[in-house]
Write a protein that holds these residues in place. Structure first.
Motif, PDB file in Angstrom:
ATOM      1  N   TYR A  37       0.856  -1.176   0.000  1.00  0.00           N
ATOM      2  CA  TYR A  37       0.000   0.000   0.000  1.00  0.00           C
ATOM      3  C   TYR A  37       0.895   1.230   0.000  1.00  0.00           C
ATOM      4  N   ARG A  38       0.306   2.364  -0.342  1.00  0.00           N
ATOM      5  CA  ARG A  38       1.059   3.607  -0.234  1.00  0.00           C
ATOM      6  C   ARG A  38       0.153   4.729   0.234  1.00  0.00           C
ATOM      7  N   GLN A  39       0.786   5.701   0.852  1.00  0.00           N
ATOM      8  CA  GLN A  39       0.048   6.875   1.309  1.00  0.00           C
ATOM      9  C   GLN A  39       0.870   8.110   1.011  1.00  0.00           C
ATOM     10  N   PRO A  88       6.653  11.245 -10.466  1.00  0.00           N
ATOM     11  CA  PRO A  88       6.505  12.035  -9.229  1.00  0.00           C
ATOM     12  C   PRO A  88       5.246  11.649  -8.435  1.00  0.00           C
ATOM     13  N   ASP A  89       4.184  11.261  -9.131  1.00  0.00           N
ATOM     14  CA  ASP A  89       2.949  10.856  -8.446  1.00  0.00           C
ATOM     15  C   ASP A  89       3.107   9.569  -7.646  1.00  0.00           C
ATOM     16  N   ASP A  90       4.192   8.843  -7.844  1.00  0.00           N
ATOM     17  CA  ASP A  90       4.453   7.636  -7.064  1.00  0.00           C
ATOM     18  C   ASP A  90       5.069   7.955  -5.702  1.00  0.00           C
ATOM     19  N   THR A  91       5.397   9.202  -5.473  1.00  0.00           N
ATOM     20  CA  THR A  91       5.972   9.608  -4.193  1.00  0.00           C
ATOM     21  C   THR A  91       4.990   9.350  -3.059  1.00  0.00           C
ATOM     22  N   ALA A  92       5.436   8.578  -2.070  1.00  0.00           N
ATOM     23  CA  ALA A  92       4.567   8.194  -0.956  1.00  0.00           C
ATOM     24  C   ALA A  92       5.369   7.365   0.034  1.00  0.00           C
ATOM     25  N   LEU A 113       9.841   5.298   2.744  1.00  0.00           N
ATOM     26  CA  LEU A 113       9.538   6.458   1.919  1.00  0.00           C
ATOM     27  C   LEU A 113      10.169   6.327   0.537  1.00  0.00           C
ATOM     28  N   VAL A 114       9.344   6.542  -0.472  1.00  0.00           N
ATOM     29  CA  VAL A 114       9.808   6.613  -1.857  1.00  0.00           C
ATOM     30  C   VAL A 114       9.546   8.030  -2.360  1.00  0.00           C
ATOM     31  N   SER A 115      10.593   8.698  -2.793  1.00  0.00           N
ATOM     32  CA  SER A 115      10.471  10.054  -3.337  1.00  0.00           C
ATOM     33  C   SER A 115      10.957  10.047  -4.774  1.00  0.00           C
ATOM     34  N   VAL A 116      10.107  10.519  -5.676  1.00  0.00           N
ATOM     35  CA  VAL A 116      10.458  10.585  -7.090  1.00  0.00           C
ATOM     36  C   VAL A 116      10.529  12.056  -7.483  1.00  0.00           C
ATOM     37  N   SER A 117      11.731  12.505  -7.752  1.00  0.00           N
ATOM     38  CA  SER A 117      11.924  13.930  -8.030  1.00  0.00           C
ATOM     39  C   SER A 117      13.221  14.133  -8.787  1.00  0.00           C
ATOM     40  N   SER A 118      13.221  15.167  -9.642  1.00  0.00           N
ATOM     41  CA  SER A 118      14.435  15.519 -10.345  1.00  0.00           C
ATOM     42  C   SER A 118      15.216  16.593  -9.584  1.00  0.00           C
TER      43      SER A 118
END
Length: 118
Positions: A37-39, A88-92, A113-118
């Motif tokens: 799950y993710r939040q 980026p929407d996968d960040t959670a 925590l997963v952060s997707v960012s440039s």
């Protein structure tokens, strides 16, 4: 019942990949249906992917189909989430979940925590 510990989160650029792991201990792992799950901040927790006790059946949220793969190794008491083409929407915060259907026992990990960012 099982105890769950997630690992593998981190910062990744858009289009990159990460693999999350969830190690279980303390009970008969193969009896549990497992899920990720993710939040995200300000949002409700949502199911990302699930896998049945034998690993023969999986299901995915529409938003991750074709990009994420859930798998499990019952001998190693571990479930994985391979995440490709991250957005980026996968960040959670990603949480591992174990559910024992015959008595309704449900266990959560602490999250990673997963952060997707440039």
């Amino acid at each position: 019942q099982v105890q769950l510990v997630e690992s593998g989160g981190g910062l990744v650029q858009p289009g990159g990949s990460l693999t999350l792991s969830c190690a279980a201990s303390g009970s008969i792992f193969r009896l549990y249906v497992m899920g990720w799950y993710r939040q995200a901040p300000g949002k409700q927790r949502e199911l990302v992917a699930g896998i049945n006790s034998s690993g023969s059946s999986t299901n995915y949220a529409d938003s991750v189909k074709g990009r994420f793969t859930i798998s499990r190794d019952n001998a190693k008491k571990t479930v994985f989430l391979q995440m490709n083409s991250l957005k980026p929407d996968d960040t959670a915060v990603y949480y591992c979940n174990a559910y024992r259907s015959y008595d309704g026992v449900e266990v959560w990990g602490q999250g990673t925590l997963v952060s997707v960012s440039s």
